[in-house]
Design a protein around this motif. Structure first.
Motif, PDB file in Angstrom:
ATOM      1  N   ASP A   1      46.675  41.661  31.779  1.00 39.90           N
ATOM      2  CA  ASP A   1      45.672  40.501  31.449  1.00 39.90           C
ATOM      3  C   ASP A   1      45.415  39.830  32.619  1.00 39.90           C
ATOM      4  O   ASP A   1      44.363  39.040  32.576  1.00 39.90           O
ATOM      5  CB  ASP A   1      46.598  39.610  30.394  1.00 39.90           C
ATOM      6  CG  ASP A   1      46.855  40.135  29.087  1.00 39.90           C
ATOM      7  OD1 ASP A   1      45.999  41.210  28.779  1.00 39.90           O
ATOM      8  OD2 ASP A   1      47.608  39.889  28.351  1.00 39.90           O
ATOM      9  N   ALA A   2      46.030  40.350  33.630  1.00 43.83           N
ATOM     10  CA  ALA A   2      45.811  39.632  35.058  1.00 43.83           C
ATOM     11  C   ALA A   2      44.811  40.447  35.897  1.00 43.83           C
ATOM     12  O   ALA A   2      44.368  40.171  36.978  1.00 43.83           O
ATOM     13  CB  ALA A   2      46.844  39.218  35.947  1.00 43.83           C
ATOM     14  N   LEU A   3      44.411  41.569  35.253  1.00 41.94           N
ATOM     15  CA  LEU A   3      43.909  42.741  36.236  1.00 41.94           C
ATOM     16  C   LEU A   3      42.248  42.339  36.288  1.00 41.94           C
ATOM     17  O   LEU A   3      41.616  41.965  35.142  1.00 41.94           O
ATOM     18  CB  LEU A   3      43.978  44.172  35.525  1.00 41.94           C
ATOM     19  CG  LEU A   3      43.611  45.202  36.041  1.00 41.94           C
ATOM     20  CD1 LEU A   3      44.117  45.469  37.686  1.00 41.94           C
ATOM     21  CD2 LEU A   3      43.540  46.696  35.287  1.00 41.94           C
ATOM     22  N   ARG A   4      41.746  42.527  37.265  1.00 42.50           N
ATOM     23  CA  ARG A   4      40.240  42.033  37.371  1.00 42.50           C
ATOM     24  C   ARG A   4      39.399  43.378  37.663  1.00 42.50           C
ATOM     25  O   ARG A   4      38.215  43.483  37.515  1.00 42.50           O
ATOM     26  CB  ARG A   4      40.251  41.012  38.566  1.00 42.50           C
ATOM     27  CG  ARG A   4      40.878  39.584  37.895  1.00 42.50           C
ATOM     28  CD  ARG A   4      40.299  39.116  36.903  1.00 42.50           C
ATOM     29  NE  ARG A   4      40.957  38.037  36.236  1.00 42.50           N
ATOM     30  CZ  ARG A   4      41.774  37.882  35.342  1.00 42.50           C
ATOM     31  NH1 ARG A   4      42.228  38.925  34.550  1.00 42.50           N
ATOM     32  NH2 ARG A   4      42.379  36.745  35.051  1.00 42.50           N
ATOM     33  N   GLU A   5      39.951  44.338  38.439  1.00 46.02           N
ATOM     34  CA  GLU A   5      39.070  45.578  38.871  1.00 46.02           C
ATOM     35  C   GLU A   5      40.064  46.460  39.435  1.00 46.02           C
ATOM     36  O   GLU A   5      41.236  46.486  39.986  1.00 46.02           O
ATOM     37  CB  GLU A   5      38.393  45.079  39.899  1.00 46.02           C
ATOM     38  CG  GLU A   5      37.211  46.162  40.606  1.00 46.02           C
ATOM     39  CD  GLU A   5      36.387  45.686  41.481  1.00 46.02           C
ATOM     40  OE1 GLU A   5      35.229  44.885  41.225  1.00 46.02           O
ATOM     41  OE2 GLU A   5      36.571  45.787  42.698  1.00 46.02           O
ATOM     42  N   VAL A   6      39.728  47.852  39.386  1.00 48.09           N
ATOM     43  CA  VAL A   6      40.392  49.126  39.890  1.00 48.09           C
ATOM     44  C   VAL A   6      39.358  50.058  40.750  1.00 48.09           C
ATOM     45  O   VAL A   6      38.121  49.949  40.317  1.00 48.09           O
ATOM     46  CB  VAL A   6      41.208  49.980  38.762  1.00 48.09           C
ATOM     47  CG1 VAL A   6      41.964  48.928  37.973  1.00 48.09           C
ATOM     48  CG2 VAL A   6      40.144  50.444  37.864  1.00 48.09           C
ATOM     49  N   GLU A   7      39.814  50.623  41.684  1.00 47.47           N
ATOM     50  CA  GLU A   7      39.182  51.979  42.175  1.00 47.47           C
ATOM     51  C   GLU A   7      39.753  53.216  41.421  1.00 47.47           C
ATOM     52  O   GLU A   7      41.073  53.345  41.918  1.00 47.47           O
ATOM     53  CB  GLU A   7      39.310  51.808  43.672  1.00 47.47           C
ATOM     54  CG  GLU A   7      38.787  52.788  44.411  1.00 47.47           C
ATOM     55  CD  GLU A   7      38.717  52.602  45.936  1.00 47.47           C
ATOM     56  OE1 GLU A   7      37.680  52.285  46.706  1.00 47.47           O
ATOM     57  OE2 GLU A   7      39.780  52.875  46.365  1.00 47.47           O
ATOM     58  N   LEU A   8      38.831  53.796  40.911  1.00 51.25           N
ATOM     59  CA  LEU A   8      39.380  55.083  40.187  1.00 51.25           C
ATOM     60  C   LEU A   8      38.677  56.381  40.560  1.00 51.25           C
ATOM     61  O   LEU A   8      37.615  56.330  40.724  1.00 51.25           O
ATOM     62  CB  LEU A   8      39.093  54.778  38.696  1.00 51.25           C
ATOM     63  CG  LEU A   8      39.745  55.924  37.657  1.00 51.25           C
ATOM     64  CD1 LEU A   8      40.954  55.872  37.396  1.00 51.25           C
ATOM     65  CD2 LEU A   8      38.751  55.834  36.448  1.00 51.25           C
TER      66      LEU A   8
END
Length: 439
Positions: free
Chosen positions: A149-156
């Motif tokens: 719920d605190a995740l804002r972005e990922v590099e995948l």
């Protein structure tokens, strides 16, 4: 040409086979040692992309090792050991950049001086990647929600070797799936997470003897219902483990407030005659985390977990009965609600947002226990799990299709399968609670 030879040429000094120390490290996880075809220890996201694309083109399965805690041993295919992706950086707005191989204890330590934290798991040694993608039911789940719920972005990095920046505006459906869908969709090389205030915590534990477990269970439930979002707690029922550890209920607590406020909230528990020990004081968030056991235990857990929509009298009676059986049994009830339940059920892949608690029940048997005994003990544990709806994959080592189906409501699973078909149609990322591509 073998994959090891090909990757050794394309990624000099980064691809390893049997005999190399990096191979031995990469194939060793908490649950044991595997025999993969190749271990790659990349240094850059481009090296990750090269390794993934080559393995996917060859039809090989791809496993990702971040902390090494939740992964099962891999006996073929490619292991990508992300040990060098252990970044922990925080900006003035409390946005934290994390590498998947960073450990949650180190994250807590890095944020402590700012009075910030990220509600993660219970142990210091667990890696960021696996826990975050799976959900993250942490100490402050009622106050700050799941870790996702605190995740804002990922590099995948996808199976095609594409490097994507994924957030609510860019690839929003994939961003939805990554929050609770596990490692099914690619290799995350960077997380951006919003930290929250965790200063001014008080907490600790209350230990009880075994004289009146049902009363402790009911009192804990009522305290948690009256406590509000700020009161976070787990109740663990521990079996006797020798004269030094007689077993019994143990309540762990954390509150952002004063010790006087905490004791007022806990008054019904503190007044019980079975209280054996009270340890409540100001505490740093990082000190709530425990050290993980040093290796795979010499016994097996037989049971499961589930989200309980209601901590009903029937559920508590079943818990007490399971704990009272002849087989040593461990039970954990983690209070939910609060911030966890204020997230819409369809906002992330963790859809069981109406749950009042997460329940884990396991009989403890020797590793070589007879199958008949295992079956009988599982039936006793299942009597509790039958009163829950859906399971949490982070506490489930079984990777069967049945378990995966229990983790997600049908509509959620079908949506995840559509995302999977878009980014990993060949199911290269299948060493997990596998979500099979739609179609």
């Amino acid at each position: 040409m073998s994959l090891l030879t090909e990757l050794s040429e394309q990624l000099p000094g980064r691809a390893y086979g049997p005999g190399a120390s990096e191979f031995d490290t990469g194939r060793t996880v908490f649950a044991g040692v595997g025999e993969p075809d190749v271990v790659v220890r990349p240094h850059t996201v481009d090296e990750v992309a090269t390794a993934v694309a080559r393995a996917a083109a060859a039809g090989l399965s791809i496993a990702v090792r971040s902390g090494g805690h939740g992964l099962l041993p891999v006996d073929d295919g490619l292991v990508i050991d992300l040990a060098e992706f252990d970044t922990i950086e925080v900006d003035d707005a409390g946005l934290v950049t994390l590498g998947p191989a960073a450990h949650w204890g180190d994250v807590a330590a890095a944020l402590a001086s700012r009075g910030l934290g990220i509600s993660s798991g219970d142990t210091r040694q667990v890696g960021v990647g696996g826990l975050l993608l799976g959900g993250g039911v942490g100490w402050l789940v009622r106050t700050h929600g799941l870790t996702i719920d605190a995740l804002r972005e990922v590099e995948l990095v996808t199976a095609a070797g594409e490097v994507l920046t994924v957030n609510a505006e860019s690839h929003p459906e994939l961003f939805w799936a990554l929050r609770g869908g596990g490692g099914n969709f690619g290799v995350v090389t960077r997380f951006t997470v919003q930290a929250s205030p965790v200063d001014g915590l008080v907490g600790g534990s209350i230990h009880f003897d075994r004289s009146d477990v049902p009363t402790v269970l009911r009192a804990w439930r009522e305290v948690m219902r009256a406590g509000g979002d700020g009161l976070n707690s787990s109740l663990m029922l521990m079996p006797p483990m020798g004269p030094e550890m007689p077993g019994g209920p143990q309540v762990g607590i954390a509150l952002r407030g004063t010790e006087s406020e905490l004791r007022d909230l806990l008054a019904p528990l503190l007044a019980l005659p079975s209280v054996a020990k009270v340890d409540l004081a100001p505490v740093a968030y990082g000190d709530l985390l425990e050290d993980a056991p040093p290796g795979r235990p010499p016994f097996q857990f037989v049971g499961g977990n589930g989200f309980a929509p209601e901590v009903s009298d029937e559920l508590l009676e079943a818990v007490a009965a399971a704990y009272a059986r002849d087989v040593p049994t461990m039970v954990l009830l983690r209070a939910l609600g609060g911030a966890f339940s204020r997230v819409d059920a369809d906002a992330t892949a963790i859809a069981h947002r109406d749950a009042e608690a997460l329940v884990i029940v396991n009989g403890v048997l020797p590793a070589d226990a007879e199958p008949e005994l295992v079956t009988a003990v599982k039936a006793g544990s299942d009597a509790v799990i039958a009163l829950t709806t859906g399971s949490y994959g982070g506490f489930e080592a079984n990777r069967s299709d049945e378990i995966t189906a229990s983790m997600y409501p049908p509509a959620t699973l079908e949506r995840l399968r559509r995302v999977k078909a878009a980014v990993d149609p060949g199911n290269s990322f299948r060493r997990n609670h596998n979500i099979r591509p739609a179609g």
